[in-house]
Scaffold this active site. Structure first.
Site, mmCIF file in Angstrom:
data_model
loop_
_atom_site.group_PDB
_atom_site.id
_atom_site.type_symbol
_atom_site.label_atom_id
_atom_site.label_comp_id
_atom_site.label_asym_id
_atom_site.label_seq_id
_atom_site.Cartn_x
_atom_site.Cartn_y
_atom_site.Cartn_z
ATOM 1 C CE LYS A 176 -3.495 2.529 2.667
ATOM 2 N NZ LYS A 176 -4.280 2.609 3.924
ATOM 3 C CB ILE A 222 -6.024 0.391 0.551
ATOM 4 C CG1 ILE A 222 -5.740 -0.921 -0.179
ATOM 5 C CG2 ILE A 222 -6.468 0.108 1.982
ATOM 6 C CD1 ILE A 222 -4.558 -1.711 0.376
#
Length: 316
Positions: A176, A222
């Protein structure tokens, strides 16, 4: 666990806030937690980051993190809906392994771990980062996602060379990227060795750059705004995948304007907005030291943008 289980599928994942009751101990509000998770599940979200940075992992005990994951998995047993267990910043390899054991028992599919940054970039080398994640992944009960968030890791980040090595580990399945270094997005997303030969998938942690991220091979987002507008974020992702560039860029503009609220107000801002738009939760602050009321003057700057996206969300 099959190889398919170890691949992060492309799409929109939500880093959910942790809800607390309005009592002096800030007790977990698991009823609201489950209701909000079910809302996201029903509206197209691919999975959740549970008790991550947006979920105040640093303010929760290990037992509480386990309880939140377990409650959501019990309520949503669909294994296609992925639960990514968050964890606080860790320097201990063994503690990270123990966290993965607990999360796996609770029903998580993956664990996401921050780059350890306590000693800062002057002492932490890329070789040290490589050894840390390799040793964790060797023994982790869950596939590992690497959380590259320099803003909370003492400005320690990961270079492309290190990513190329981490991606070769069969139990390290993605990253991420919560930063705006679009050069690294491109060098990761378009690197066929990293993303095609291996089961490694890069995601942006910033929905405000979803369109440019997807254009260079990033697999999805995300992003905190999806906790508030899941259908809008899924729509934006799908427009990109369908090649509808004009519609995608127009919607990206609206998403970026609203996402700036989260950039400024973070956990407290998203909790307040979720309450205002969807009526989830009663305690609209975080746990101490985040036990502060929202700055309404700051929030009001973004109110028109939130209302615009709310209308779009309701139309989808």
């Amino acid at each position: 666990m099959t190889l398919q289980d170890q691949i992060m599928q492309g799409g929109i994942y939500t880093p959910i806030p942790t809800f607390f009751k309005s009592d002096s101990k800030y007790t977990l509000d698991l009823e609201t937690q489950v209701s909000h998770a079910q809302f996201l599940y029903k509206n197209g979200i691919r999975g959740l980051v549970v008790c991550g940075s947006m979920g105040e992992c640093v303010h929760l005990t290990a037992k509480e993190r386990h309880e939140v994951v377990a409650a959501i998995r019990k309520a949503i047993p669909d294994e296609n809906f992925k639960l990514i267990a968050g964890a606080p910043p860790m320097g201990s390899i063994q503690e990270a392994i123990e966290e993965s054991d607990s999360a796996a028992t609770a029903g998580a599919n993956f664990i996401i771990l921050l780059v350890p940054g306590y000693f800062g970039p002057s002492l932490i080398s890329q070789q040290g980062i490589l050894e840390y994640f390799t040793q964790v992944a060797d023994q982790s009960a869950l596939p590992v996602m690497v959380y590259n968030y320099p803003g909370t890791c003492n400005n320690v980040t990961i270079t492309l060379d290190t990513y190329e090595k981490l991606a070769q580990h069969p139990n390290i399945v993605g990253t991420k990227l919560t930063h705006f270094n679009l050069d690294l997005y491109t060098l990761l997303g378009k690197n066929t060795t990293i993303c095609k030969t291996n089961n490694f998938r890069p995601f942006t942690g910033l929905g405000q750059v979803l369109v440019p991220a997807l254009s260079v091979g990033i697999y999805g987002a995300i992003d905190g705004l999806s906790a508030l507008f899941p259908k809008v974020m899924v729509k934006l992702y799908n427009l990109c995948k369908e090649g509808k560039s004009t519609e995608a860029s127009d919607l990206q503009y609206l998403v970026t304007k609203a996402d700036m609220m989260i950039l400024e107000l973070n956990v407290v801002g998203i909790k307040y907005a979720i309450k205002q738009v969807h009526n989830f939760g009663d305690n609209l602050t975080g746990r101490p030291p985040l036990s502060r009321s929202i700055d309404m003057d700051a929030y009001k700057k973004f109110q028109p943008d939130i209302e615009t996206l709310a209308k779009i969300e309701n139309s989808l």
